[in-house]
Design a protein around this motif. Structure first.
Motif, mmCIF file in Angstrom:
data_model
loop_
_atom_site.group_PDB
_atom_site.id
_atom_site.type_symbol
_atom_site.label_atom_id
_atom_site.label_comp_id
_atom_site.label_asym_id
_atom_site.label_seq_id
_atom_site.Cartn_x
_atom_site.Cartn_y
_atom_site.Cartn_z
ATOM 1 N N ILE A 250 0.866 -1.179 0.000
ATOM 2 C CA ILE A 250 0.000 0.000 0.000
ATOM 3 C C ILE A 250 0.902 1.228 0.000
ATOM 4 O O ILE A 250 1.770 1.379 0.872
ATOM 5 N N ASP A 251 0.712 2.093 -0.966
ATOM 6 C CA ASP A 251 1.487 3.328 -1.047
ATOM 7 C C ASP A 251 0.897 4.350 -0.080
ATOM 8 O O ASP A 251 -0.278 4.710 -0.172
ATOM 9 N N LEU A 252 1.741 4.819 0.853
ATOM 10 C CA LEU A 252 1.300 5.766 1.864
ATOM 11 C C LEU A 252 1.468 7.197 1.378
ATOM 12 O O LEU A 252 2.408 7.498 0.636
ATOM 13 N N PRO A 253 0.560 8.099 1.776
ATOM 14 C CA PRO A 253 0.772 9.520 1.471
ATOM 15 C C PRO A 253 2.034 10.047 2.149
ATOM 16 O O PRO A 253 2.563 9.435 3.091
ATOM 17 N N GLN A 254 2.501 11.181 1.686
ATOM 18 C CA GLN A 254 3.749 11.743 2.206
ATOM 19 C C GLN A 254 3.660 12.025 3.704
ATOM 20 O O GLN A 254 4.625 11.804 4.452
ATOM 21 N N VAL A 255 2.517 12.516 4.168
ATOM 22 C CA VAL A 255 2.358 12.822 5.596
ATOM 23 C C VAL A 255 2.506 11.558 6.434
ATOM 24 O O VAL A 255 3.235 11.538 7.450
ATOM 25 N N SER A 270 2.258 7.822 17.264
ATOM 26 C CA SER A 270 2.985 8.730 16.367
ATOM 27 C C SER A 270 2.335 10.112 16.338
ATOM 28 O O SER A 270 3.019 11.139 16.378
ATOM 29 N N LEU A 271 0.999 10.155 16.271
ATOM 30 C CA LEU A 271 0.316 11.450 16.253
ATOM 31 C C LEU A 271 0.487 12.202 17.563
ATOM 32 O O LEU A 271 0.686 13.426 17.579
ATOM 33 N N LEU A 272 0.413 11.490 18.690
ATOM 34 C CA LEU A 272 0.593 12.153 19.983
ATOM 35 C C LEU A 272 2.008 12.711 20.125
ATOM 36 O O LEU A 272 2.200 13.833 20.630
ATOM 37 N N ARG A 273 2.982 11.977 19.682
ATOM 38 C CA ARG A 273 4.360 12.476 19.740
ATOM 39 C C ARG A 273 4.561 13.634 18.766
ATOM 40 O O ARG A 273 5.340 14.547 19.015
ATOM 41 N N GLY A 274 3.822 13.608 17.654
ATOM 42 C CA GLY A 274 3.906 14.720 16.718
ATOM 43 C C GLY A 274 3.370 16.011 17.312
ATOM 44 O O GLY A 274 3.898 17.097 17.053
ATOM 45 N N PHE A 275 2.338 15.914 18.165
ATOM 46 C CA PHE A 275 1.796 17.111 18.810
ATOM 47 C C PHE A 275 2.747 17.674 19.861
ATOM 48 O O PHE A 275 2.790 18.882 20.085
ATOM 49 N N THR A 276 3.492 16.800 20.511
ATOM 50 C CA THR A 276 4.403 17.280 21.559
ATOM 51 C C THR A 276 5.647 17.929 20.993
ATOM 52 O O THR A 276 6.414 18.535 21.737
ATOM 53 N N GLY A 277 5.848 17.772 19.686
ATOM 54 C CA GLY A 277 7.011 18.401 19.060
ATOM 55 C C GLY A 277 8.305 17.702 19.374
ATOM 56 O O GLY A 277 9.365 18.356 19.453
ATOM 57 N N ALA A 278 8.235 16.376 19.577
ATOM 58 C CA ALA A 278 9.458 15.646 19.882
ATOM 59 C C ALA A 278 10.436 15.679 18.727
ATOM 60 O O ALA A 278 11.637 15.526 18.900
ATOM 61 N N GLY A 282 7.974 18.752 10.071
ATOM 62 C CA GLY A 282 7.506 19.639 9.017
ATOM 63 C C GLY A 282 6.037 19.484 8.692
ATOM 64 O O GLY A 282 5.587 19.915 7.636
ATOM 65 N N ILE A 283 5.259 18.897 9.600
ATOM 66 C CA ILE A 283 3.820 18.686 9.397
ATOM 67 C C ILE A 283 3.070 19.642 10.310
ATOM 68 O O ILE A 283 3.359 19.739 11.506
ATOM 69 N N SER A 284 2.094 20.348 9.778
ATOM 70 C CA SER A 284 1.361 21.339 10.544
ATOM 71 C C SER A 284 0.420 20.682 11.544
ATOM 72 O O SER A 284 0.042 19.504 11.413
ATOM 73 N N ALA A 285 0.004 21.482 12.548
ATOM 74 C CA ALA A 285 -0.921 20.977 13.558
ATOM 75 C C ALA A 285 -2.285 20.665 12.939
ATOM 76 O O ALA A 285 -2.981 19.733 13.377
ATOM 77 N N GLY A 286 -2.692 21.426 11.922
ATOM 78 C CA GLY A 286 -3.962 21.149 11.264
ATOM 79 C C GLY A 286 -3.979 19.789 10.589
ATOM 80 O O GLY A 286 -4.969 19.058 10.668
ATOM 81 N N GLN A 287 -2.873 19.419 9.931
ATOM 82 C CA GLN A 287 -2.790 18.099 9.302
ATOM 83 C C GLN A 287 -2.823 16.995 10.358
ATOM 84 O O GLN A 287 -3.452 15.945 10.165
ATOM 85 N N LEU A 288 -2.131 17.234 11.483
ATOM 86 C CA LEU A 288 -2.139 16.237 12.553
ATOM 87 C C LEU A 288 -3.542 16.066 13.132
ATOM 88 O O LEU A 288 -3.989 14.932 13.393
ATOM 89 N N LEU A 289 -4.262 17.184 13.346
ATOM 90 C CA LEU A 289 -5.620 17.097 13.884
ATOM 91 C C LEU A 289 -6.563 16.378 12.921
ATOM 92 O O LEU A 289 -7.387 15.561 13.334
ATOM 93 N N LYS A 290 -6.422 16.672 11.654
ATOM 94 C CA LYS A 290 -7.262 16.015 10.655
ATOM 95 C C LYS A 290 -7.004 14.514 10.636
ATOM 96 O O LYS A 290 -7.935 13.704 10.596
ATOM 97 N N THR A 291 -5.739 14.134 10.667
ATOM 98 C CA THR A 291 -5.391 12.714 10.670
ATOM 99 C C THR A 291 -5.868 12.039 11.939
ATOM 100 O O THR A 291 -6.382 10.904 11.899
ATOM 101 N N LEU A 292 -5.737 12.717 13.085
ATOM 102 C CA LEU A 292 -6.199 12.141 14.348
ATOM 103 C C LEU A 292 -7.707 11.951 14.349
ATOM 104 O O LEU A 292 -8.213 10.930 14.844
ATOM 105 N N PHE A 293 -8.440 12.910 13.792
ATOM 106 C CA PHE A 293 -9.897 12.784 13.738
ATOM 107 C C PHE A 293 -10.311 11.577 12.895
ATOM 108 O O PHE A 293 -11.191 10.801 13.288
ATOM 109 N N VAL A 294 -9.659 11.400 11.742
ATOM 110 C CA VAL A 294 -9.981 10.243 10.888
ATOM 111 C C VAL A 294 -9.651 8.942 11.610
ATOM 112 O O VAL A 294 -10.416 7.967 11.563
#
Length: 630
Positions: A250-255, A270-278, A282-294
């Motif tokens: 399965i080819d994954l999107p770049q994000v 991975s998403l939770l660590r992305g929010f903490t800024g570990a 280069g991924i915005s908070a909006g993209q992370l929130l959208k992915t987390l909601f899905v």
């Protein structure tokens, strides 16, 4: 001569010879003429004459003969009057309005071009299951056939889409053909089904209860198909080899790929660590929130469902207001003569003196009018099964998110775009019918609008699509309506000649128990499925079977569910196995009709087994209608 033609002509010859041999020519009665008419209709249909007009022609002809031998001068008038009355009665049947609306919904959904996306997403989601391609094919056929109800369209599209891929992957031709043809026929059983509407209108059974009753038997039959495929894949792995590794990729999107490289293959951590800024991904908070909601949509849906279920199971019990009412039986101890005398005296008083006009007074406060300061009713405690359901569901959710990888998230998004729109449409239509929110006709109208919105959402709604859908809907609806008219005239002629009475006397003379009658009727319907289609079986033979049910104490609803399961064979049994011809029309040249027939035979055996299961465990079909409506 081809084998299937030889087989068909052999059945026709058996019908003719059997009728001529069993006809009591020395003591011929009008009822025997009715049976002769029935045999002639079957033979004429098998020869290829149009069913509706054959029924009408035979019905009018034999009705004229029946009236002619009684009163020759009025035979023509009586025949034409009967024709008009029967036609008018059919056209006044409100249940039939749902047929063109459901058919229109099916054609629009078919043209929304969802089946390719649906098959691909289900295939990837079930890739670890033995025989995954065949299992995904059955699931796709079941979902799409349920949404459209058009067997020919589903079998044809899956023959173009799934059959080449299964053959390329090394699947056995017979298994592939059987999975496609059997899966495509599920649409005539699982609601919303046109076949159930036709049976309900013919037998006088509530379509709403038929839909509720056919829901679990349809799921059971689809589950038996899947179980058979998995078992065969385990026993004979060479017939359904597993997919190659490159076909599972399965080819994954770049994000997703960036988050996977930066953190881990599991989505939620991975998403939770992305929010903490570990790490700077280069991924915005909006993209992370959208992915987390899905990613959290399954959990959101589960807890929303459990919350609504909690409000239902804990709702306060409404006490019936009985103040001012007199219990049944009070005042009924007096003899009937005294009661009649008192009633006559009161009636004379009322008619002799008009009632005076009384001034309007305020009604006194009684126990029937609750006081303003009365405390509200308390909610009921949730039953134990609810907490068990919530706990088990929560544990399964935790396990699901533990193994929820980025690849599975991409598959889930594919299902969101293909499976869930169809599921929402089906559940909206069925839910509104089963829970009494709308009549079948109203729900069919909602389904037609939903099909149009679905086609518009996928940018497939245009003038050409609407034009073709309306034309095909009119064609199919006209066929069904003419079938009902022909069936009504034929049934009237059969009853007028005394054929129904003769059949009833013969069956009752056998001294059958209810079990034996059910076995006899289902065997007859199973055998009729070989030369005839389900429409012909219902409109011709159900009016003969239905009047006999009262004599054996059989519920017409339960009988209809048995018939619906049994009639699956009408699409899979040669020589009139329409699914086989649909598939042969789009299959590669090396796939023969005999191979398709051989692949369908095990699934016919599964259908017979399903009928036996439903009879042994009638709660499979009767539990839901009993809970909801009785």
């Amino acid at each position: 001569m081809r084998k299937e033609l030889l087989f068909g002509f052999s059945i026709m010859a058996l019908v003719v010879i059997g009728t001529l041999a069993l006809m009591p020519w020395g003591a011929l009665e009008s009822g025997h003429v009715g049976l002769l008419m029935l045999a002639l209709v079957v033979v004429a249909i098998m020869m290829g004459f149009p069913t509706a007009f054959t029924l009408m022609g035979m019905g009018v002809l034999f009705t004229f003969f029946a009236y002619y031998f009684r009163e020759p001068n009025a035979a023509l008038t009586n025949t034409l009057t009967l024709m008009v009355q029967r036609t008018w009665g059919v056209m006044n049947n409100d249940v039939l309005i749902a047929i063109p609306l459901f058919v229109f919904m099916g054609y629009l959904v078919e043209r929304a071009n969802l089946i390719e996306k649906l098959f691909k997403s289900l295939h990837l989601a079930l890739v670890r299951v033995p025989g995954s391609l065949a299992v995904a094919t059955i699931f796709t056929c079941a979902v799409f056939a349920t949404a459209t109800g058009i067997v020919g369209a589903v079998v044809t599209l899956m023959g173009l889409l799934a059959l080449p891929q299964m053959l390329k992957s090394g699947y056995d031709v017979r298994v592939s053909a059987g999975a496609i043809t059997a899966g495509g026929t599920l649409g005539i059983l699982i609601p919303p089904s046109v076949m159930l509407i036709v049976y309900g209108a013919t037998a006088g059974v509530s379509v709403v209860q038929l839909y509720a009753g056919a829901f679990f038997p349809g799921i059971m039959l689809a589950g038996l198909y899947v179980l058979y495929v998995i078992v065969i894949a385990k026993i004979k792995p060479a017939s359904m080899p597993p997919l190659a590794e490159e076909e599972r990729r399965i080819d994954l999107p770049q994000v997703y790929a960036s988050l996977k490289r930066a953190f881990s293959d599991r989505v939620i951590p991975s998403l939770l660590r992305g929010f903490t800024g570990a790490s700077n991904t280069g991924i915005s908070a909006g993209q992370l929130l959208k992915t987390l909601f899905v990613a959290l949509l399954p959990a959101i849906f589960f807890f929303a469902f459990m919350g609504s279920l909690y409000s239902i199971v804990t709702a306060p019990i409404k006490a019936d207001e009985t103040a001012g009412l007199q219990a049944m039986g009070i005042g009924m101890d007096a003899p009937a003569e005294e009661i009649d005398e008192e009633a006559e005296e009161e009636l004379q008083e009322i008619t002799a003196t008009p009632a005076p006009i009384q001034e309007k007074e305020e009604a006194p406060t009684t126990a029937a009018q609750p006081a303003a300061d009365q405390p509200p009713a308390e909610r009921q405690p949730a039953p134990n099964w609810y907490w068990w359901m919530l706990g088990i569901g929560s544990l399964l959710g935790v396990a699901f998110y533990t193994i929820f990888t980025w690849a599975r998230l991409e598959i889930f998004k594919m299902l969101l775009g293909s499976f869930f729109p169809l599921a929402v449409l089906i559940l909206a239509v069925l839910g509104s019918i089963v829970f009494g929110l709308a009549t079948p006709t109203e729900a069919a109208a909602v389904g037609g609008i939903g099909g149009a919105l679905l086609a518009a959402a996928y940018r497939r709604l245009n003038y050409q699509v609407v034009r073709e859908s309306v034309f095909l809907t009119g064609k199919t609806s006209a066929m069904v309506c003419w079938l009902f008219v022909g069936s009504s005239i034929f049934s009237a002629a059969f009853a007028l000649l005394g054929g129904q009475e003769l059949v009833e006397k013969w069956v009752l003379g056998l001294g059958l128990t209810p079990v034996q009658f059910l076995i006899l009727s289902q065997v007859i319907i199973f055998l009729l499925g070989w030369p005839l289609e389900w429409t012909e079986i219902i409109v011709i033979f159900m009016p003969i079977f239905i009047p006999l049910l009262d004599n054996f104490g059989i519920d017409p609803l339960f009988f209809g569910l048995l018939v619906a399961l049994n009639l699956q064979t009408a699409f899979l049994s040669p020589p009139v196995a329409m699914s086989a011809f649909y598939l042969k029309g789009v299959a590669p040249p090396h796939v023969t009709l005999n191979q398709i027939f051989a692949g369908m035979l095990p699934f016919m055996g599964i259908q017979v087994f399903a009928v036996v299961l439903l009879y042994v465990f009638p709660a499979i079909g009767m539990w839901l209608p009993t809970v909801l409506y009785r």
